[in-house]
Enzyme design. Structure first.
Site, mmCIF file in Angstrom:
data_model
loop_
_atom_site.group_PDB
_atom_site.id
_atom_site.type_symbol
_atom_site.label_atom_id
_atom_site.label_comp_id
_atom_site.label_asym_id
_atom_site.label_seq_id
_atom_site.Cartn_x
_atom_site.Cartn_y
_atom_site.Cartn_z
ATOM 1 N N HIS A 14 1.829 0.054 2.325
ATOM 2 C CA HIS A 14 1.426 0.861 3.476
ATOM 3 C C HIS A 14 0.747 -0.034 4.517
ATOM 4 O O HIS A 14 0.322 -1.147 4.205
ATOM 5 C CB HIS A 14 0.478 1.970 3.026
ATOM 6 C CG HIS A 14 1.165 3.037 2.252
ATOM 7 N ND1 HIS A 14 0.537 3.759 1.266
ATOM 8 C CD2 HIS A 14 2.429 3.516 2.315
ATOM 9 C CE1 HIS A 14 1.389 4.641 0.757
ATOM 10 N NE2 HIS A 14 2.537 4.502 1.367
ATOM 11 N N LYS A 18 -0.628 -4.126 4.010
ATOM 12 C CA LYS A 18 0.376 -5.175 4.222
ATOM 13 C C LYS A 18 -0.216 -6.574 4.089
ATOM 14 O O LYS A 18 0.406 -7.456 3.485
ATOM 15 C CB LYS A 18 1.062 -4.989 5.568
ATOM 16 C CG LYS A 18 1.983 -3.773 5.586
ATOM 17 C CD LYS A 18 2.819 -3.712 6.824
ATOM 18 C CE LYS A 18 3.541 -2.396 6.977
ATOM 19 N NZ LYS A 18 4.194 -1.838 5.834
ATOM 20 N N SER A 61 12.405 0.387 7.483
ATOM 21 C CA SER A 61 11.002 0.777 7.377
ATOM 22 C C SER A 61 10.907 1.995 6.455
ATOM 23 O O SER A 61 11.830 2.816 6.415
ATOM 24 C CB SER A 61 10.481 1.115 8.779
ATOM 25 O OG SER A 61 9.225 1.725 8.709
ATOM 26 N N GLY A 62 9.794 2.110 5.740
ATOM 27 C CA GLY A 62 9.614 3.233 4.811
ATOM 28 C C GLY A 62 9.889 4.592 5.424
ATOM 29 O O GLY A 62 10.716 5.351 4.907
ATOM 30 N N ASP A 67 12.037 3.620 1.857
ATOM 31 C CA ASP A 67 11.602 4.103 0.540
ATOM 32 C C ASP A 67 12.784 4.710 -0.216
ATOM 33 O O ASP A 67 12.945 4.498 -1.418
ATOM 34 C CB ASP A 67 10.490 5.155 0.686
ATOM 35 C CG ASP A 67 9.209 4.606 1.271
ATOM 36 O OD1 ASP A 67 8.945 3.397 1.110
ATOM 37 O OD2 ASP A 67 8.459 5.386 1.894
ATOM 38 N N ASP A 87 -2.052 2.967 0.215
ATOM 39 C CA ASP A 87 -3.335 3.217 0.877
ATOM 40 C C ASP A 87 -3.670 4.693 0.667
ATOM 41 O O ASP A 87 -3.102 5.556 1.339
ATOM 42 C CB ASP A 87 -3.237 2.891 2.358
ATOM 43 C CG ASP A 87 -4.525 3.193 3.106
ATOM 44 O OD1 ASP A 87 -5.546 3.523 2.454
ATOM 45 O OD2 ASP A 87 -4.518 3.103 4.341
ATOM 46 N N HIS A 94 5.465 10.491 5.741
ATOM 47 C CA HIS A 94 6.630 10.499 4.837
ATOM 48 C C HIS A 94 6.180 10.551 3.372
ATOM 49 O O HIS A 94 6.798 9.969 2.500
ATOM 50 C CB HIS A 94 7.517 9.280 5.103
ATOM 51 C CG HIS A 94 6.855 7.965 4.836
ATOM 52 N ND1 HIS A 94 5.809 7.494 5.570
ATOM 53 C CD2 HIS A 94 7.103 7.027 3.905
ATOM 54 C CE1 HIS A 94 5.439 6.310 5.090
ATOM 55 N NE2 HIS A 94 6.199 6.011 4.083
ATOM 56 N N ASP A 97 8.727 11.109 0.617
ATOM 57 C CA ASP A 97 9.518 9.936 0.239
ATOM 58 C C ASP A 97 8.742 9.029 -0.705
ATOM 59 O O ASP A 97 9.298 8.468 -1.648
ATOM 60 C CB ASP A 97 9.937 9.134 1.479
ATOM 61 C CG ASP A 97 10.832 9.923 2.417
ATOM 62 O OD1 ASP A 97 11.564 10.799 1.927
ATOM 63 O OD2 ASP A 97 10.795 9.654 3.630
ATOM 64 N N ARG A 103 8.175 8.560 -8.353
ATOM 65 C CA ARG A 103 8.769 9.389 -9.413
ATOM 66 C C ARG A 103 9.971 8.685 -10.030
ATOM 67 O O ARG A 103 10.140 8.663 -11.252
ATOM 68 C CB ARG A 103 9.178 10.751 -8.841
ATOM 69 C CG ARG A 103 9.799 11.683 -9.852
ATOM 70 C CD ARG A 103 10.227 13.005 -9.180
ATOM 71 N NE ARG A 103 11.210 13.671 -9.978
ATOM 72 C CZ ARG A 103 12.512 13.381 -10.014
ATOM 73 N NH1 ARG A 103 13.004 12.428 -9.273
ATOM 74 N NH2 ARG A 103 13.341 14.051 -10.787
#
Length: 128
Positions: A14, A18, A61-62, A67, A87, A94, A97, A103
């Site tokens: 996050h 970073k 990007s996430g 993700d 974080d 998101h 995601d 999971r």
């Protein structure tokens, strides 16, 4: 003759984590160099700037699907460990995601570190 296949690790961080992920990569660059690496966009770019010798593929990007790309690689058996510096104090647009990614790591029983302390403990155990 059997070709040796390098395992793949995923690196995600996050925004406020970073710098910590880049420092982790610098510290463990010799071990990480033994793996193929995938990372979400900005995290991957920053790691490559600090450690250009690593075999790292930056994905999206996430929030833009990175993700989910990593989650798909986990589901296909192509990612063998997830280092995801989370974080917990920042709101995440998101979040769904993020939960899906963690999971999948649990469902497919791959090693997962959600903070630097855990990552430092397990990174050396990933080397055969």
């Amino acid at each position: 003759m059997t070709k040796l296949v390098r395992r793949t690790l995923a690196l995600v961080a996050h925004d406020l984590k970073k710098d910590e992920m880049v420092e982790f990569a610098r510290t463990h660059r010799a071990i990480l160099a033994r793996f193929n690496l995938v990372a979400t966009g900005t995290t991957g770019s920053r790691i490559l700037a600090a450690c250009p010798e690593l075999s790292l593929t930056p994905l999206k990007s996430g929030p833009l699907g990175g993700d989910q790309q990593i989650g798909a690689l986990i589901a296909e058996g192509q990612v063998h460990g997830l280092f995801f510096f989370v974080d917990p104090l920042s709101p995440l647009p998101h979040d769904v995601d993020v939960k899906a990614l963690t999971r999948l790591a649990l469902v497919y029983d791959i090693p997962m570190a959600l903070n630097a302390s855990t990552a430092h403990m397990i990174v050396g155990q990933l080397v055969d």
